[in-house]
Scaffold this active site. Structure first.
Site, PDB file in Angstrom:
ATOM      1  N   ASP A  61      13.244  10.019   1.847  1.00 44.04           N
ATOM      2  CA  ASP A  61      12.128   9.079   1.768  1.00 44.04           C
ATOM      3  C   ASP A  61      12.036   8.359   3.117  1.00 44.04           C
ATOM      4  O   ASP A  61      12.971   8.418   3.923  1.00 44.04           O
ATOM      5  CB  ASP A  61      12.390   8.093   0.632  1.00 44.04           C
ATOM      6  CG  ASP A  61      11.317   7.015   0.536  1.00 44.04           C
ATOM      7  OD1 ASP A  61      10.130   7.347   0.706  1.00 44.04           O
ATOM      8  OD2 ASP A  61      11.682   5.846   0.303  1.00 44.04           O
ATOM      9  N   LYS A  62      10.913   7.691   3.375  1.00 33.03           N
ATOM     10  CA  LYS A  62      10.781   6.963   4.639  1.00 33.03           C
ATOM     11  C   LYS A  62      10.958   5.468   4.435  1.00 33.03           C
ATOM     12  O   LYS A  62      11.903   4.871   4.921  1.00 33.03           O
ATOM     13  CB  LYS A  62       9.421   7.238   5.295  1.00 33.03           C
ATOM     14  CG  LYS A  62       9.273   6.561   6.663  1.00 33.03           C
ATOM     15  CD  LYS A  62       7.862   6.651   7.195  1.00 33.03           C
ATOM     16  CE  LYS A  62       6.913   5.700   6.509  1.00 33.03           C
ATOM     17  NZ  LYS A  62       7.215   4.267   6.808  1.00 33.03           N
ATOM     18  N   THR A  63      10.036   4.858   3.689  1.00 35.25           N
ATOM     19  CA  THR A  63      10.035   3.408   3.547  1.00 35.25           C
ATOM     20  C   THR A  63      11.261   2.947   2.762  1.00 35.25           C
ATOM     21  O   THR A  63      11.470   3.356   1.632  1.00 35.25           O
ATOM     22  CB  THR A  63       8.756   2.938   2.831  1.00 35.25           C
ATOM     23  OG1 THR A  63       7.626   3.412   3.550  1.00 35.25           O
ATOM     24  CG2 THR A  63       8.714   1.429   2.741  1.00 35.25           C
TER      25      THR A  63
ATOM     26  N   GLU B 114       3.203  -9.430   2.235  1.00 33.28           N
ATOM     27  CA  GLU B 114       2.642 -10.733   1.891  1.00 33.28           C
ATOM     28  C   GLU B 114       3.594 -11.856   2.265  1.00 33.28           C
ATOM     29  O   GLU B 114       3.170 -12.911   2.765  1.00 33.28           O
ATOM     30  CB  GLU B 114       2.328 -10.763   0.394  1.00 33.28           C
ATOM     31  CG  GLU B 114       1.453 -11.920  -0.004  1.00 33.28           C
ATOM     32  CD  GLU B 114       0.903 -11.765  -1.409  1.00 33.28           C
ATOM     33  OE1 GLU B 114       1.667 -12.010  -2.368  1.00 33.28           O
ATOM     34  OE2 GLU B 114      -0.269 -11.401  -1.555  1.00 33.28           O
TER      35      GLU B 114
ATOM     36  N   LYS C 243      -8.652 -10.208   2.933  1.00 34.36           N
ATOM     37  CA  LYS C 243      -7.857  -9.345   3.819  1.00 34.36           C
ATOM     38  C   LYS C 243      -7.769  -7.963   3.174  1.00 34.36           C
ATOM     39  O   LYS C 243      -7.706  -7.824   1.950  1.00 34.36           O
ATOM     40  CB  LYS C 243      -6.459  -9.925   4.038  1.00 34.36           C
ATOM     41  CG  LYS C 243      -5.610 -10.034   2.776  1.00 34.36           C
ATOM     42  CD  LYS C 243      -4.264 -10.673   3.063  1.00 34.36           C
ATOM     43  CE  LYS C 243      -3.426 -10.762   1.776  1.00 34.36           C
ATOM     44  NZ  LYS C 243      -2.155 -11.467   1.976  1.00 34.36           N
TER      45      LYS C 243
ATOM     46  N   ASP D 162      11.576   7.573  -6.078  1.00 30.97           N
ATOM     47  CA  ASP D 162      12.441   8.621  -5.514  1.00 30.97           C
ATOM     48  C   ASP D 162      13.393   9.209  -6.554  1.00 30.97           C
ATOM     49  O   ASP D 162      14.141  10.138  -6.238  1.00 30.97           O
ATOM     50  CB  ASP D 162      13.272   8.057  -4.348  1.00 30.97           C
ATOM     51  CG  ASP D 162      12.395   7.531  -3.221  1.00 30.97           C
ATOM     52  OD1 ASP D 162      11.411   8.192  -2.893  1.00 30.97           O
ATOM     53  OD2 ASP D 162      12.706   6.452  -2.694  1.00 30.97           O
TER      54      ASP D 162
END
EC number: 7.6.2.1
Length: 1192
Positions: free
Chosen positions: A424-426, A541, A611, A865
């Site tokens: 996985d990346k994040t 956030e 936003k 994951d």
């Protein structure tokens, strides 16, 4: 007891759903029918007793006192080897047994007992955890409005409980009320789904006023509910209170093991207890995983069993023929056996029957070919290896107090054979801790921080890598690590209140104000330090709110319908308190890709602050609000290329009439119960989120974890392929790929994307069926073209990278395409799959695992994951900030990606070598022992007469050869830890499985047979005729057996000494101690009464010890038996050295730090390094040489 001070927070206006106002949904009509039969009498113990629901006692143990013995026995005899030994133990009580029953039963009993003891210890550990959980305390209503502490396990359905802040919910509850006036509460479900963001729950209006303990004195209600099930995200029920019915939804359900946060207390009624709770219903056992070595070991056992049957079959044939010929026409061939007066076992007239009975005798006799203690010894060794991994301080993450944790011991050796890592990346490669690093305000870029991607890009372009940045005044500021978590922004133009001097100070003020207000974060003040922190739904956030605080706009309280700020005043230069009335929140969703709030400031102005993603924000700008659009878009592109996540900020002022119309429509849509509820909400939001004025854009960095590029470089040098499976967009994934050196300059990128001109043209037409067909054909065409490119580029030795998006991946994973896709992916140095769903991650992992047949390792940190971790041969969970679900369902948990280097290259390599050598040695020593029996049987006409005393055979595996092999499996090291990490190519020995191949096993087996031949024939020939005792007597059977046994104990223990690379004092004690133990046993056992010692009675003290030939023969046989192995090892070492032997060479010669010798060793690698720093340097050097040759 008072209920405490109630809080007032009108979150009905903050959130688009206010469940207390909902009417019954269609599914509520199912209540009372099948699957919806549960009835709960709240606070009414007498009525509830009629219904026998389960208690709240939860157990995770496998056994109870009553079931332990039968169940654990059943578990042990699920193994074919144990069943075989059980059969031989039963046969030992029959006359066909070659030895006494106790000698067959005792080893099996010891092995089974040891395995059961291990099971009992593991279950006892689980039992202690259960006791701790079941004895937690919670306040329960005891009547008359009094709440008292009770244990979790004593809770019953219908009980009213009071749960305090930061406590876990003891069972599945229906929320009745809370410390907030509107009966809302915040819940953290990290233990359930791995998510750290807080969930908002809200009670129905009918019970929302019960804020005091005394209010429950006369409270009575009836809940009709769905039956227990495993669905965490759905619930159907109804609450009957004072003849009124109220619908219950997941918004009122509080699940066991989730935690109450940011709420002083709640009251709830127990709806599901114990094993009926949803979290326990979801507690399915993870898939059973076995290592490839263990599966091959089973095949070897089957092979040896076939050898056992074959040798057992050969003996009776010869025995039957010899027995039949013992008595022919009244003539006795072997008269001394008295064939005319014998039992059925040697009756010449019934030779076939005698041969069959003899076959059973040999089955028991040759059972030593299969090592009975192997499995339990293997389990003990693996558990101890796991302890070494767990206690490795180099894999202890001090910042979070998280050591490595092995959750299963089955896969230790598999760690040394990993061929492909799917990551996985994040949160795995990156920290998942967002840091505000840059921004664009009014068309001006602010922030001097240098991202990891920018450093990688600098390396890519051959520019100096900036490790430090300078601010506007030339002072050096470090950008590697933020002093404040979430804030890594450096720019003197707007920090310390200097933004007031900027040309567009008013825009900057609105920009920071938007960051401070447009969110759903909740402030928390640490009572000890007074430090203000924020609980936010996402790290992004939290970073925005912290940035606003650090730049002068501190959000410090959310009370009633207002947000309170300490705001920097541009004129006075001081912070002033300002209040903004919060009217509406239009929440973020994946389809909207934006979030807005409507507030009224202290001057009475109505402001919409918004936003969102640039793809949806720029189209909503008014013509007069696009002043900075072009510059902002340029900055956004620069930020994206630097690997940053961007959001666009904009606002507008509202007039009263427009807002009142919107608010009316908004509440109407919010309270609707139709199927298109979400669409109605979005349509209302669309009407007001328009004509916006652009303020700027934010850029936050999800930083790479420390040591990730270095770790990837080492893994690549070890020959391990690394795939990245991420849900991020392609540009971000590519940039992260460059940052961690999975991609580099000069690497040919094969991009398979769904965003082709042809597909875009079809999407404009809107023909879905045509789009699907064309899309599939387009993906297949791209894969085929890429394969052609792969074939062409292979000839030029150019490395390739495959990058594919989620939509294309869904087609590539179809049955008729996935073979082509995998062939293409395996030909590439790097593979990055973008926009992957959790299911796609699992499918890609399964494809690689099954089609390649090689060991796969998946690593991730989030609930998304889990499928990938469970599908891979090894699942590694990162104990990061996305919760614990990935960790709880993983095989091994580590705190940082960089620890993967040590886990695989050190512990994996050592475990693979230790387990492989240990198993091979186990088979070797049993083959050597078993074949001495076979040769003796041939010498004794296959009569079934044993060469050894019964207890000699029983203790061979249990005592005299068992401890050294355990030491080998625990302590063996081919090279030191430092050299293991310095020379990653050592790991390729495991990937290529050079230590546990069939060739390797057959080599050990041949050595065992050869040792048996030498031991038997030298001993039998040397002792057949010469006098052995002082009186001139020749050696008897018991002396021959003792001499042979002495030789084999010496040979197999010296063999393990030759196979050991790393000697410690313990190794010496175990090896030589085992030999000494044999002599002590021989003295002690031989001194016992002849009824007990039988053939061993004083055989050592009277016969063997005084005879010089005994000692000389032992020495001669041991040396002769070890010469073949020593010769093989010498030839192999000098002419065909393995990787670890080359490293041992240069280390012994003191050349391990010599670059020339190190490079010489690395060049022996069978797998070229194609990614990482090393590959980058090699590619750069190669290009330089090519350019130099061109100039020449």
């Amino acid at each position: 007891m008072a209920g405490g001070v109630k809080k007032k927070l009108h979150l009905g206006r903050l959130h688009p759903f206010r469940c207390g106002t909902k009417s019954f949904q269609p599914e509520h009509s199912l209540i009372g029918g099948p699957g919806f039969s549960r009835v709960v009498f709240c606070n009414n113990t007498e009525s509830q007793r009629v219904l026998t629901y389960g208690n709240n006692y939860v157990t995770s143990t496998k056994y109870t006192l009553a079931t332990f013995f039968p169940k654990s026995i059943f578990e042990q005899f699920r193994r074919a080897a144990n069943i075989f030994f059980l059969i031989t133990a039963i046969l030992s009580f029959t006359p066909v047994s070659p030895s006494s029953p106790v000698t067959s039963v005792l080893p099996l009993a010891l092995v089974i007992a040891a395995a059961m003891l291990k099971e009992a210890m593991e279950d006892l550990r689980r039992k202690k955890q259960d006791i701790e959980v079941n004895n937690r305390k919670v306040k329960v209503h005891r009547g008359e409005g009094v709440f008292d502490n009770a244990k979790w396990m004593n809770l019953q359905v219908g009980d009213i409980v009071r749960v305090e802040k930061d406590e876990f919910f003891p069972a599945d509850l229906i929320l009745l009320s809370s410390s907030y006036e509107e009966a809302i509460c915040y819940v953290e479900t990290m233990n359930l789904d791995g998510e750290t963001n807080l969930k908002l729950k809200q009670a129905v209006d009918a019970t929302s006023k019960l804020h005091e303990d005394s209010g429950f004195q006369k409270f009575r209600a009836v809940i009709k509910s769905e039956d227990p099930n495993a669905n965490l995200y759905s619930y159907i029920g109804s609450l009957q209170l004072e003849e009124q019915q109220y619908p219950l939804t997941p918004q009122q359900l509080l699940l066991r093991e989730s935690k109450l946060r940011n709420t002083d207390f709640i009251y709830g009624v127990v709806i599901f207890t114990g094993h009926d709770t949803k979290v326990v219903q979801n507690s399915t056992a993870p898939p059973s995983k076995r290592s490839k070595i263990e599966r091959r070991m089973d095949k070897i056992v089957y092979f040896l069993f076939s050898i056992l049957v074959l040798t057992s079959f050969m003996g009776p044939i010869f025995f039957g023929i010899s027995t039949r010929e013992d008595l022919e026409n009244g003539t006795m061939t072997r008269w001394y056996l008295r064939p005319d007066d014998t039992t059925i076992y040697y009756d010449p007239n019934r030779a076939p029957v005698a041969a069959i009975l003899n076959f059973l005798t040999f089955i028991m006799l040759y059972s030593f070919l299969i090592p009975i203690p192997l499995y339990i010894t293997l389990e003990i060794v693996k558990v101890i290896q796991c302890t070494f991994i767990n206690q490795d301080l180099h894999m202890y993450y001090e910042e979070a107090d998280k050591p490595a944790k092995t959750r299963t011991s089955n896969l230790n050796e598999e760690l040394g054979q990993v061929n492909t890592i799917l990551s996985d990346k994040t949160g795995t490669l990156t920290c998942n801790l967002m840091e505000f690093i840059k921004c664009s305000i009014a068309g001006t870029a602010y922030g001097h921080g240098v991202t990891e991607v920018e450093r990688a890009l600098a390396r890519r372009e051959g520019l100096p890598s900036a490790k430090e940045v300078t601010n506007g005044e030339g002072q050096v500021e470090n950008s590697n690590k933020a002093a404040i978590k979430g804030f890594n922004f450096f720019d003197e133009r707007i920090t310390h209140g200097k933004w007031v001097n900027e040309p567009h100070a008013d825009v900057i003020q609105k920009f920071l104000l938007l960051l401070a207000i447009c969110h759903t974060a909740v402030p928390e003040v640490d009572e000890d330090t007074g430090r203000l922190s924020y609980e936010a739904e996402s790290p992004d956030e939290a970073a925005f709110v912290i940035t606003a605080r650090e730049l002068g706009f501190e959000f410090y309280e959310r009370t009633q319908t207002s947000i309170l700020l300490h705001e920097f005043h541009p004129i006075s230069g001081r912070k002033v308190q300002r209040s903004y009335k919060l009217l509406n929140i239009l929440e973020f969703s994946s389809s909207r890709k934006r979030m807005s709030v409507v507030v009224r400031n202290m001057e009475g102005k109505l402001l919409l602050l918004c936003k969102g993603a640039d793809s949806v924000m720029f189209e909503r700008l008014t013509k007069n609000g696009k002043e900075f659009e072009e510059q902002t878009q340029e900055h956004i592109n620069e930020y994206a290329n630097a690997g940053l996540r961007t959001l666009v900020l904009a606002y507008r002022e509202l007039d009263e009439e427009e807002y009142n119309k919107f608010n009316e429509e908004f509440h109407e849509a919010k309270n609707s119960v139709s199927a298109d509820h979400e669409e109605l909400m979005e349509k209302v939001a669309e009407k007001i989120e328009k004509d916006l004025i652009l303020l700027g854009a934010t850029a936050v960095e999800d930083k790479l974890q420390n040591g990730v590029p270095e770790c990837i470089d080492k893994l690549a040098q070890a020959g391990i392929k690394i795939w990245v499976l991420t849900g991020d967009k392609m540009e971000t994934a590519i940039n992260i790929g460059f940052a961690c050196c999975l991609l580099r300059q000069g690497m040919k990128q094969i991009v398979i994307s769904s965003e082709t001109p042809k597909i875009k043209a079809l999407e404009k037409v809107g023909d879905n069926s045509s789009i699907a067909v064309a899309f599939r054909e387009n993906v297949l065409e791209q894969i085929l073209e890429a394969k052609e490119s792969l074939t062409t580029l292979r000839k030029s030795s150019e490395t390739l990278a495959l990058i594919i998006d989620g939509k294309s991946l869904s087609c590539a994973l179809e049955d008729d395409v996935k073979g082509l896709f995998l062939e293409l992916a395996l030909g590439c140095a790097s593979v990055i799959c973008c926009r992957c769903s959790p299911k796609q991650k699992a499918l890609v992992t399964r494809l690689v695992k099954i089609r390649t047949g090689r060991t796969t390792l998946a690593i991730g940190d989030g609930a998304n994951d889990v499928g990938m971790l469970q599908e891979a041969d090894i699942g590694i969970g990162i104990s990061g900030v996305e919760g614990m679900q990935a960790v709880m369902l993983s095989d091994i948990a580590i705190a940082q990606f960089r620890y993967l280097e040590r886990l695989l290259l050190l512990h994996g390599h050592w475990c693979y070598r230790r387990i492989s050598t240990m198993i091979c040695y186990f088979f070797y020593k049993n083959i050597a022992f078993g074949f001495t029996l076979f040769f003796f049987e041939a010498y004794a006409s296959f009569s079934g007469q044993t060469a050894y005393n019964d207890w000699y055979m029983s203790f061979y595996n249990v005592i005299f050869t068992s401890i050294p092999v355990v030491a080998l499996g625990i302590l063996e090291q081919d090279v030191s830890a430092e050299l293991c990490l310095k020379f990653p190519l050592l790991y390729q020995e495991g990937v290529q499985n050079v230590l546990f191949s069939w060739f390797q096993f057959l080599g050990w087996a041949f050595n065992g047979v050869l040792n048996a031949i030498l031991i038997f024939f030298f001993c039998s020939r040397a002792m057949e005729h010469p006098a052995f005792r002082k009186g001139g007597e020749v050696a008897e059977l018991e002396i021959l057996g003792t001499v042979m046994y002495t030789c084999i104990v010496w040979v197999v223990n010296c063999q393990i000494a030759l196979s050991t690379n790393y000697f410690t004092l313990k190794n010496h004690c175990y090896i030589w101690g085992s030999i000494i133990l044999w002599y002590i046993f021989l003295l002690a056992y031989g001194a016992m009464n002849p009824i007990i010692s039988i053939t061993a009675y004083k055989v050592f003290i009277e016969a063997c010890a005084p005879a010089p030939s005994y000692w000389l023969l032992t020495l001669f046989v041991v040396i002769t038996s070890l010469i073949p192995y020593f010769t093989y090892r010498s030839i192999q070492l000098w002419f065909f050295p393995m990787y670890h032997q080359m490293v041992q060479w240069i280390s012994k010669d003191g050349q391990s730090d010599d670059p020339e010798f190190c490079q010489m060793v690395r060049q022996r690698s069978l797998r070229p390094t194609t990614v990482g720093y090393t590959a980058h340097l090699e590619a750069t050097s190669k290009r330089f040489l090519e350019m130099h040759e061109v100039h020449l």
